[in-house]
Enzyme design. Structure first.
Site, PDB file in Angstrom:
ATOM      1  N   HIS A  16       0.836  -1.202   0.000  1.00 44.19           N
ATOM      2  CA  HIS A  16       0.000   0.000   0.000  1.00 44.19           C
ATOM      3  C   HIS A  16       0.872   1.255   0.000  1.00 44.19           C
ATOM      4  CE1 HIS A  16      -3.181   2.810   1.039  1.00 44.19           C
ATOM      5  NE2 HIS A  16      -4.060   1.839   0.910  1.00 44.19           N
ATOM      6  N   GLY A  25       4.115  21.190  11.648  1.00 40.29           N
ATOM      7  CA  GLY A  25       5.298  20.412  11.987  1.00 40.29           C
ATOM      8  C   GLY A  25       6.525  20.944  11.266  1.00 40.29           C
ATOM      9  N   PRO A  26       7.696  20.398  11.553  1.00 42.25           N
ATOM     10  CA  PRO A  26       8.943  20.911  10.988  1.00 42.25           C
ATOM     11  C   PRO A  26       9.168  20.460   9.543  1.00 42.25           C
ATOM     12  CG  PRO A  26       9.396  19.010  12.354  1.00 42.25           C
ATOM     13  CD  PRO A  26       7.921  19.291  12.504  1.00 42.25           C
ATOM     14  N   GLY A  31       8.546   9.445   9.261  1.00 41.44           N
ATOM     15  CA  GLY A  31       8.134   9.946   7.959  1.00 41.44           C
ATOM     16  C   GLY A  31       7.273  11.184   8.084  1.00 41.44           C
TER      17      GLY A  31
END
Length: 296
Positions: A82, A163-164, A172
């Site tokens: 997937h 987020g960064p 990930g």
């Protein structure tokens, strides 16, 4: 009553202890009602479905996804069929009952901001919560998978929404969205030739000129020696399960292949069956508890 559904997908489908730990973290949150969960070793993926009031759902999603970020290491994730970009691959919020899409969007944005900062994970908003048109479609965000993520993050175009803008090798990245209920529907073909499954998937998916609102790939089920057409029907109101199933049956028939069985991942609205019985679709492990309205 304003209810949100949340269906996080985790990149772990083989270690039951990890998945049960994630579910345990979720169910410890007051007000959360767990509706369904599944593990798939071939897809190497788990899907959890739960509902609650908006703030409770955000809290539950944070509890489950924070735990997943601690336990799942993408550097060891291999063999799954997937597409995925992270340990917590995708977290959609879905409005139910009297809730509006704007409330699902708000929940997605709150969750994404808190989750990204706490775990130092890049977050991309998709669907109705997308902040830019080129991120509205989930496949565009996941293109290239986890393996291309480090290089993509160097491109200013792919600066995350929350987020960064740094590559997190263990976790990930995560796609967070708001959407209507979709149908995750897989059809198993009675053959082992992956190319045939890929041909059928290509013929029905919208991006290849097939049916609207259908995303489809052909995958090999190593554990069974069979192949599968794995799909998301993103708007069952316009393209029903019946139409998709009939089209696959016709296309497979031209190749001399029969449908062995089909399966649902998570829950579906009653209307998605389009008045047909589960037997019509050769659905395995189906019960009335797979109908969303029966669980609310």
């Amino acid at each position: 009553m304003k209810i949100l559904e949340c269906v996080p997908n985790f990149s772990e489908g083989r270690n039951r202890d990890i998945v049960e730990d994630i579910i345990s973290a979720l169910t410890e949150v007051p007000g959360i009602r767990l509706l369904d969960h599944s593990m798939d070793p071939d897809h190497h993926r788990s899907v959890v479905t739960f509902v609650g009031f908006p703030e409770e759902v955000v809290a539950g999603a944070l509890a489950a996804c924070n735990r997943a970020a601690e336990l799942i290491d993408m550097r060891k994730h291999e063999g799954g069929v997937h597409p995925r970009i992270g340990a917590v691959d995708v977290v959609p919020f879905i409005p139910l009952a009297d809730a509006e899409m704007s409330e699902a969007v708000g929940a997605a944005h709150r969750f994404g901001a808190m989750f990204g900062v706490r775990n130092r994970i890049p977050v991309y908003f998709y669907g109705a919560s997308a902040l830019s048109p080129d991120r509205r479609e989930l496949p565009d965000i996941r293109r290239g998978g986890y393996e291309s993520l480090e290089e993509r993050l160097k491109d200013p175009k792919w600066r995350p929404d929350a987020g960064p803008a740094l590559f997190n090798a263990q976790s990930g990245a995560t796609a967070v969205g708001a959407r209507i209920p979709l149908v995750a529907f897989n059809v198993v073909l009675n053959c082992s030739d992956l190319k045939r499954a890929e041909d059928v998937a290509r013929s029905i998916r919208q991006s290849s000129g097939g049916l609207r609102h259908v995303k489809a790939i052909g995958v090999h089920l190593k554990s069974r020696g069979l192949v599968q057409v794995s799909m998301n029907l993103t708007d069952y109101r316009e393209t029903s399960m019946r139409r998709v199933f009939d089209e696959i049956q016709a296309r497979a028939g031209l190749l001399g292949i029969e449908i062995l069985e089909s399966e649902l991942i998570g829950l579906i609205p009653q209307a998605a069956l389009d008045g047909r019985s589960p037997e019509y679709f050769k659905l395995k492990d189906f019960s009335d508890r797979r109908i969303l309205e029966n669980c609310l």
